[in-house]
Design a protein around this motif. Structure first.
Motif, PDB file in Angstrom:
ATOM      1  N   PHE A 289      37.124  37.110  34.448  1.00 35.10           N
ATOM      2  CA  PHE A 289      36.367  36.942  33.201  1.00 35.10           C
ATOM      3  C   PHE A 289      35.925  38.298  32.664  1.00 35.10           C
ATOM      4  N   HIS A 290      35.353  39.134  33.526  1.00 40.26           N
ATOM      5  CA  HIS A 290      34.870  40.444  33.087  1.00 40.26           C
ATOM      6  C   HIS A 290      36.025  41.364  32.668  1.00 40.26           C
TER       7      HIS A 290
ATOM      8  N   LYS B 127      38.859  40.349  31.472  1.00 39.71           N
ATOM      9  CA  LYS B 127      39.618  39.708  30.385  1.00 39.71           C
ATOM     10  C   LYS B 127      41.090  39.516  30.769  1.00 39.71           C
ATOM     11  N   ARG B 128      41.306  38.904  31.924  1.00 43.07           N
ATOM     12  CA  ARG B 128      42.654  38.597  32.407  1.00 43.07           C
ATOM     13  C   ARG B 128      42.658  37.216  33.026  1.00 43.07           C
ATOM     14  N   ARG B 129      43.847  36.707  33.319  1.00 43.65           N
ATOM     15  CA  ARG B 129      43.955  35.419  33.978  1.00 43.65           C
ATOM     16  C   ARG B 129      43.626  35.574  35.458  1.00 43.65           C
ATOM     17  N   PRO B 130      42.828  34.664  36.022  1.00 46.11           N
ATOM     18  CA  PRO B 130      42.513  34.757  37.448  1.00 46.11           C
ATOM     19  C   PRO B 130      43.711  34.379  38.307  1.00 46.11           C
ATOM     20  N   VAL B 131      43.762  34.973  39.478  1.00 43.68           N
ATOM     21  CA  VAL B 131      44.774  34.631  40.474  1.00 43.68           C
ATOM     22  C   VAL B 131      44.041  34.018  41.670  1.00 43.68           C
ATOM     23  N   PHE B 132      44.095  32.713  41.776  1.00 43.66           N
ATOM     24  CA  PHE B 132      43.376  32.008  42.828  1.00 43.66           C
ATOM     25  C   PHE B 132      44.252  31.862  44.070  1.00 43.66           C
ATOM     26  N   ARG B 133      43.646  32.032  45.255  1.00 43.68           N
ATOM     27  CA  ARG B 133      44.406  31.971  46.502  1.00 43.68           C
ATOM     28  C   ARG B 133      44.015  30.771  47.375  1.00 43.68           C
ATOM     29  N   GLY B 134      42.874  30.172  47.093  1.00 47.01           N
ATOM     30  CA  GLY B 134      42.463  29.024  47.877  1.00 47.01           C
ATOM     31  C   GLY B 134      42.091  29.342  49.292  1.00 47.01           C
ATOM     32  N   ILE B 135      41.543  30.552  49.519  1.00 48.07           N
ATOM     33  CA  ILE B 135      41.168  30.986  50.858  1.00 48.07           C
ATOM     34  C   ILE B 135      39.663  31.168  50.922  1.00 48.07           C
ATOM     35  N   GLN B 136      39.058  30.641  51.991  1.00 45.01           N
ATOM     36  CA  GLN B 136      37.619  30.797  52.224  1.00 45.01           C
ATOM     37  C   GLN B 136      37.426  31.793  53.344  1.00 45.01           C
ATOM     38  N   GLU B 137      36.771  32.920  53.029  1.00 44.82           N
ATOM     39  CA  GLU B 137      36.578  33.960  54.056  1.00 44.82           C
ATOM     40  C   GLU B 137      35.099  34.185  54.289  1.00 44.82           C
TER      41      GLU B 137
ATOM     42  N   THR C 215      35.961  20.774  29.988  1.00 44.99           N
ATOM     43  CA  THR C 215      35.476  20.769  31.377  1.00 44.99           C
ATOM     44  C   THR C 215      36.061  21.985  32.095  1.00 44.99           C
ATOM     45  N   SER C 216      35.617  23.170  31.697  1.00 44.29           N
ATOM     46  CA  SER C 216      36.302  24.414  32.049  1.00 44.29           C
ATOM     47  C   SER C 216      35.814  25.073  33.335  1.00 44.29           C
ATOM     48  N   PHE C 217      35.315  24.307  34.289  1.00 50.20           N
ATOM     49  CA  PHE C 217      34.766  24.886  35.514  1.00 50.20           C
ATOM     50  C   PHE C 217      35.817  25.612  36.348  1.00 50.20           C
ATOM     51  N   THR C 218      37.035  25.078  36.398  1.00 45.20           N
ATOM     52  CA  THR C 218      38.043  25.655  37.286  1.00 45.20           C
ATOM     53  C   THR C 218      38.477  27.047  36.849  1.00 45.20           C
ATOM     54  N   GLY C 219      38.148  27.434  35.629  1.00 41.63           N
ATOM     55  CA  GLY C 219      38.486  28.781  35.166  1.00 41.63           C
ATOM     56  C   GLY C 219      37.842  29.867  35.999  1.00 41.63           C
ATOM     57  N   VAL C 220      36.708  29.553  36.628  1.00 42.39           N
ATOM     58  CA  VAL C 220      36.069  30.509  37.530  1.00 42.39           C
ATOM     59  C   VAL C 220      36.043  29.976  38.960  1.00 42.39           C
ATOM     60  N   GLY C 221      36.927  29.033  39.252  1.00 43.93           N
ATOM     61  CA  GLY C 221      37.057  28.557  40.627  1.00 43.93           C
ATOM     62  C   GLY C 221      35.987  27.599  41.079  1.00 43.93           C
ATOM     63  N   LEU C 222      35.302  26.939  40.140  1.00 42.05           N
ATOM     64  CA  LEU C 222      34.288  25.953  40.483  1.00 42.05           C
ATOM     65  C   LEU C 222      34.790  24.552  40.147  1.00 42.05           C
ATOM     66  N   ALA C 223      34.167  23.555  40.750  1.00 43.13           N
ATOM     67  CA  ALA C 223      34.605  22.178  40.544  1.00 43.13           C
ATOM     68  C   ALA C 223      33.825  21.482  39.430  1.00 43.13           C
ATOM     69  N   GLY C 224      32.565  21.853  39.257  1.00 45.59           N
ATOM     70  CA  GLY C 224      31.741  21.200  38.240  1.00 45.59           C
ATOM     71  C   GLY C 224      30.462  20.669  38.840  1.00 45.59           C
ATOM     72  N   ASP C 225      29.446  20.523  37.993  1.00 40.49           N
ATOM     73  CA  ASP C 225      28.167  20.001  38.453  1.00 40.49           C
ATOM     74  C   ASP C 225      27.406  19.416  37.278  1.00 40.49           C
TER      75      ASP C 225
ATOM     76  N   SER D 164      33.073  31.628  47.653  1.00 39.94           N
ATOM     77  CA  SER D 164      34.517  31.632  47.909  1.00 39.94           C
ATOM     78  C   SER D 164      35.196  32.816  47.235  1.00 39.94           C
ATOM     79  N   ASP D 165      36.354  33.207  47.772  1.00 33.57           N
ATOM     80  CA  ASP D 165      37.161  34.253  47.144  1.00 33.57           C
ATOM     81  C   ASP D 165      37.593  33.835  45.739  1.00 33.57           C
ATOM     82  N   ASP D 166      37.893  32.561  45.569  1.00 32.48           N
ATOM     83  CA  ASP D 166      38.354  32.106  44.260  1.00 32.48           C
ATOM     84  C   ASP D 166      37.270  32.257  43.196  1.00 32.48           C
ATOM     85  N   PHE D 167      36.022  31.970  43.540  1.00 27.86           N
ATOM     86  CA  PHE D 167      34.944  32.146  42.572  1.00 27.86           C
ATOM     87  C   PHE D 167      34.778  33.624  42.226  1.00 27.86           C
ATOM     88  N   ALA D 168      34.799  34.488  43.245  1.00 27.63           N
ATOM     89  CA  ALA D 168      34.689  35.925  43.000  1.00 27.63           C
ATOM     90  C   ALA D 168      35.825  36.401  42.100  1.00 27.63           C
TER      91      ALA D 168
END
Length: 261
Positions: free
Chosen positions: A248-249, A251-261, A132-142, A238-242
């Motif tokens: 992903f592109h 090839k590094r670990r994402p750094v999520f901030r949890g900020i909506q701008e 259930t790998s949605f959070t890897g790109v900052g998504l919750a799932g659908d 969201s910034d986290d999805f971006a």
């Protein structure tokens, strides 16, 4: 590749086999695929000669999830039709009175796991894997996962799998209840088709009643699809999805901030 080619269909007696056909990306779901898949499922539902459906993937993979290579940050007016197109696939599976079986070989990750879970029965090879790998790109799932996953394994376990996603082997998935039948590598489609043939000879009205009654209570799964859209639409912008897509592109670990701008 045109939308008509990304999904293949064939009939074996009263069984319609629908195959995701993007093997070069392990059948990752992009916009044309989700539209073609929904149309194929709706046509199977409308065809009176079809009594059961088997959903599978080409090239030794079921579905590696959403095609991140085609994703980008989207405003609401663009994200909503994308999210609703994914839910259209699941609505077609849940609304048809016909049994829908998933034949899983190889990876079923992210939306691939959701797609398999949306089916009425999952037959998986011993080398299949789920995540259930949605959070890897900052998504919750659908694609119905917030109804289908807890329905199979309970809300507490579902929450842990969603919060801390990791690949689950087919034997582990079988033990958890995510998979209904475990078979040898390469035998998932043949087995699922044999079971679908047996179901195709069963009572269609009774099967339709079973699906409707189990789907209507207690969680009203179709309502979950609407709620998932609302969250996905916000998360796509969201910034986290971006950041998740960029990581992903790159090839590094994402750094999520949890900020909506």
């Amino acid at each position: 590749m045109s939308p008509t080619e990304v999904v293949l269909t064939r009939d074996t007696g009263a069984v319609r086999v629908i195959t995701l056909n993007r093997p070069e990306v392990r059948n990752a779901i992009d916009w044309p695929l989700r539209i073609a898949l929904a149309e194929a499922l709706e046509k199977a539902d409308a065809d009176g000669t079809v009594r059961a459906v088997v959903l599978t993937g080409a090239g030794g993979a079921f579905c590696s999830g959403g095609d991140v290579a085609t994703m980008e940050r989207l405003p609401e007016e663009q994200a909503r039709p994308r999210a609703e197109a994914a839910q259209r696939v699941v609505r077609a599976i849940w609304r048809t009175p016909k049994p829908v079986l998933a034949a899983v070989e190889g990876p079923a990750y992210g939306a691939g796991t959701s797609l398999a879970l949306a089916c009425d029965r999952i037959v998986a090879s011993s080398t299949a894997a789920f995540s259930t790998s949605f959070t890897g790109v900052g998504l919750a799932g659908d694609m119905g996962i917030f109804a289908s996953l807890p329905a199979r394994i309970g809300p507490a376990r579902a929450k842990q799998l969603m919060l801390l996603p990791a690949p689950i082997t087919a034997p582990e998935a079988h033990a958890l209840g995510l998979v209904d039948r475990l078979v040898e590598e390469g035998a998932a489609l043949e087995t699922a088709c044999a079971e679908a043939t047996r179901l195709a000879a069963g009572p269609p009205l009774a099967f339709g009643a079973i699906k409707e009654l189990l789907g209507a209570t207690p969680a009203a799964p179709l309502d979950v699809l609407d709620r998932e859209v609302e969250y996905q639409v916000r998360l796509f912008d969201s910034d986290d999805f971006a950041e998740g897509v960029a990581a992903f592109h790159e090839k590094r670990r994402p750094v999520f901030r949890g900020i909506q701008e």
